[in-house]
Design a protein around this motif. Structure first.
Motif, short mmCIF file in Angstrom:
data_model
loop_
_atom_site.label_atom_id
_atom_site.label_comp_id
_atom_site.label_asym_id
_atom_site.label_seq_id
_atom_site.Cartn_x
_atom_site.Cartn_y
_atom_site.Cartn_z
N VAL A 1 0.87 -1.18 0.00
CA VAL A 1 0.00 0.00 0.00
C VAL A 1 0.90 1.23 0.00
CG1 VAL A 1 -1.84 1.25 1.19
CG2 VAL A 1 -1.78 -1.26 1.27
N CYS A 2 0.94 1.90 -1.13
CA CYS A 2 1.82 3.06 -1.27
C CYS A 2 1.18 4.30 -0.66
CB CYS A 2 2.11 3.32 -2.74
SG CYS A 2 2.85 1.95 -3.64
N PRO A 3 1.98 5.23 -0.20
CA PRO A 3 1.44 6.51 0.27
C PRO A 3 0.96 7.33 -0.92
CG PRO A 3 3.82 6.61 0.18
CD PRO A 3 3.46 5.19 -0.14
N PRO A 4 0.15 8.36 -0.69
CA PRO A 4 -0.21 9.25 -1.80
C PRO A 4 1.04 9.95 -2.33
CG PRO A 4 -1.64 9.60 0.12
CD PRO A 4 -0.51 8.75 0.57
N ILE A 5 1.26 9.85 -3.64
CA ILE A 5 2.46 10.37 -4.27
C ILE A 5 2.05 11.34 -5.38
CG2 ILE A 5 4.49 9.75 -5.67
CD1 ILE A 5 4.46 7.03 -4.21
N ALA A 6 2.74 12.47 -5.45
CA ALA A 6 2.46 13.44 -6.51
C ALA A 6 2.55 12.77 -7.88
CB ALA A 6 3.43 14.62 -6.43
N ILE A 7 1.62 13.10 -8.76
CA ILE A 7 1.57 12.44 -10.07
C ILE A 7 2.91 12.54 -10.80
CG2 ILE A 7 0.49 12.51 -12.36
CD1 ILE A 7 -2.11 13.38 -10.97
N GLU A 8 3.55 13.68 -10.69
CA GLU A 8 4.82 13.87 -11.37
C GLU A 8 5.96 13.03 -10.77
OE1 GLU A 8 5.25 18.10 -13.33
OE2 GLU A 8 4.60 18.34 -11.25
N ASP A 9 5.71 12.44 -9.59
CA ASP A 9 6.73 11.61 -8.94
C ASP A 9 6.44 10.12 -9.04
OD1 ASP A 9 8.23 13.80 -8.16
OD2 ASP A 9 7.26 13.97 -6.19
N LEU A 10 5.38 9.73 -9.71
CA LEU A 10 5.01 8.32 -9.75
C LEU A 10 6.10 7.45 -10.38
CD1 LEU A 10 1.22 8.48 -10.75
CD2 LEU A 10 2.19 7.83 -8.53
N HIS A 11 6.88 8.03 -11.28
CA HIS A 11 7.94 7.26 -11.93
C HIS A 11 8.99 6.77 -10.94
CE1 HIS A 11 9.72 11.30 -11.65
NE2 HIS A 11 10.88 10.68 -11.64
N LYS A 12 9.05 7.38 -9.75
CA LYS A 12 10.04 6.98 -8.76
C LYS A 12 9.74 5.58 -8.19
CE LYS A 12 11.15 11.73 -7.39
NZ LYS A 12 11.19 12.72 -6.29
N LEU A 13 8.54 5.07 -8.43
CA LEU A 13 8.19 3.72 -7.97
C LEU A 13 8.75 2.64 -8.89
CD1 LEU A 13 4.42 4.26 -7.07
CD2 LEU A 13 6.34 4.14 -5.47
N GLU A 14 9.07 2.97 -10.11
CA GLU A 14 9.40 1.97 -11.11
C GLU A 14 10.65 1.14 -10.79
OE1 GLU A 14 7.04 1.89 -14.63
OE2 GLU A 14 6.66 1.49 -12.52
N PRO A 15 11.74 1.72 -10.28
CA PRO A 15 12.89 0.86 -9.97
C PRO A 15 12.56 -0.25 -8.97
CG PRO A 15 13.56 3.16 -10.02
CD PRO A 15 12.06 3.15 -10.10
N ALA A 16 11.73 0.07 -7.97
CA ALA A 16 11.35 -0.96 -6.99
C ALA A 16 10.50 -2.04 -7.64
CB ALA A 16 10.61 -0.32 -5.82
N ILE A 17 9.56 -1.63 -8.50
CA ILE A 17 8.73 -2.60 -9.20
C ILE A 17 9.59 -3.50 -10.08
CG2 ILE A 17 6.83 -2.91 -10.83
CD1 ILE A 17 6.04 -1.80 -8.06
N ASN A 18 10.55 -2.91 -10.77
CA ASN A 18 11.45 -3.69 -11.62
C ASN A 18 12.21 -4.75 -10.83
OD1 ASN A 18 10.67 -2.19 -13.84
ND2 ASN A 18 12.44 -0.83 -13.79
N GLN A 19 12.67 -4.37 -9.64
CA GLN A 19 13.43 -5.32 -8.81
C GLN A 19 12.53 -6.43 -8.28
OE1 GLN A 19 16.76 -5.68 -8.26
NE2 GLN A 19 16.82 -4.20 -9.94
N LEU A 20 11.29 -6.12 -7.96
CA LEU A 20 10.36 -7.15 -7.52
C LEU A 20 10.10 -8.14 -8.66
CD1 LEU A 20 7.83 -4.93 -5.55
CD2 LEU A 20 9.39 -6.62 -4.57
#
Length: 333
Positions: A114-133
């Protein structure tokens, strides 16, 4: 190699009425990894700290993004682990019983982030973690008929005035069948009750709203036709935020959390596929965002909806071509 090429479409309304950035919360369900593995990957990729609560639930705290809750989506496992953690105190992470329980659970129930609310312009910062998973072996919707896993998107609205909310409801109602098709929603997920569509009678009500619609009318109509959390677009969190007493009088479910967002459940979680990105589910949702902010097109497609559903429906909905083109325009912008 994992996918790094998909970009998040930026909506027309990036900020809220008070000038602050609009934020989006994500929830991801998947299997194949033990909770500790997920927590460690998140902590490393987000340069975050781990605040363990039990072997079935942890918090990963990022100073820049906020608190990520990682848990087994199995209430029995969470409650048992929490009780054992309280009993054992500092030795909670060495408890063999809960370690065995959570290990078994991770094979049959999802881990949920469950991610915290993240500014739309910052959503790309989640991608490295998703890639590693993905690289670590996370399993998504397609891996088993037992895996009715989804990605939930909780987008803040740009404004909480009745006209803006009504336009978003209209846009979603027009897009609803197109969204199911474009997301390629897994058949197993479609037969579960959790992502039921809005009924046609409610859509007729929504598409008839004029500029005199009130918050009270929006809530009353929704509760009459959708007295349940089980909708692909769950609006109860938003309406509880706006009028808690009215919602509680009809819905006694304490799982409804008041917040100024929609709760959108349609996308599959395809985290095991190396070409997948969180941006893909967001970009499809962005068609709703775009349509909600195009009043003339919204009016035109609403009329097409009424004309189409007033006859025997042998033909494909004619506005789907328009939505296809709108989607392609957003992706190529």
């Amino acid at each position: 190699m994992v996918n790094n090429s998909v970009k998040f479409v930026l909506p027309q309304q990036l900020n809220k009425a008070d000038g602050s950035p609009r934020r989006v919360g994500y929830e991801l369900e998947f299997a194949g990894l033990e909770l500790d593995k997920v927590v460690n990957i998140l902590a490393k990729q987000l340069d975050a700290k781990i605040e363990a609560k039990s072997q079935a639930e942890s918090i990963v705290f990022s100073e820049s993004l906020g608190k990520f809750k990682v848990e087994l989506d199995w209430q029995y496992a969470k409650e048992t682990a929490a009780e054992r953690a309280q009993e054992l105190g500092k030795d909670k992470n060495d408890d063999k019983l809960t370690h065995w329980l959570t290990k078994i659970a991770s094979q049959i129930v999802p881990v949920e982030i469950v991610c915290p609310p993240i500014a739309i312009e910052d959503l790309h910062k989640l991608e490295p973690a998703i890639n590693q998973l993905t690289s670590a072996g996370a399993l998504g919707t397609d891996e088993s008929i037992l895996y009715a896993f989804g990605v939930h998107i909780n987008p803040e609205l740009p404004d909480l005035t009745p006209g803006v909310i009504a336009n978003y409801l209209k846009a979603y109602s027009i897009c609803q069948d197109w969204l199911i098709k474009t997301h390629q929603v897994d058949p197993v997920r479609r037969v579960t009750p959790y992502i039921n569509p809005f009924p046609d009678q409610y859509i007729k009500v929504v598409l008839s709203y004029d500029d005199k619609v009130t918050i009270s009318q929006l809530i009353d109509d929704y509760l009459e036709h959708n007295p349940t959390r089980n909708r692909a677009l769950d609006v109860l969190p938003l309406f509880k935020f706006l009028d808690e007493n009215k919602v509680l009088a009809k819905i006694g479910d304490d799982r409804v959390n008041a917040r100024p967002t929609f709760h959108y459940r349609l996308p599959n979680c395809e985290i095991d596929q190396k070409t997948w990105s969180l941006a893909q589910s967001w970009n499809i949702w962005s068609v709703v965002e775009s349509l909600a902010n195009r009043q003339n097109l919204l009016t035109e497609l609403s009329q097409q909806w009424f004309e189409h559903y007033s006859i025997i429906q042998f033909k494909k909905a004619p506005w789907h071509k328009t939505l296809d083109q709108l989607y392609q325009n957003l992706l190529s912008a």
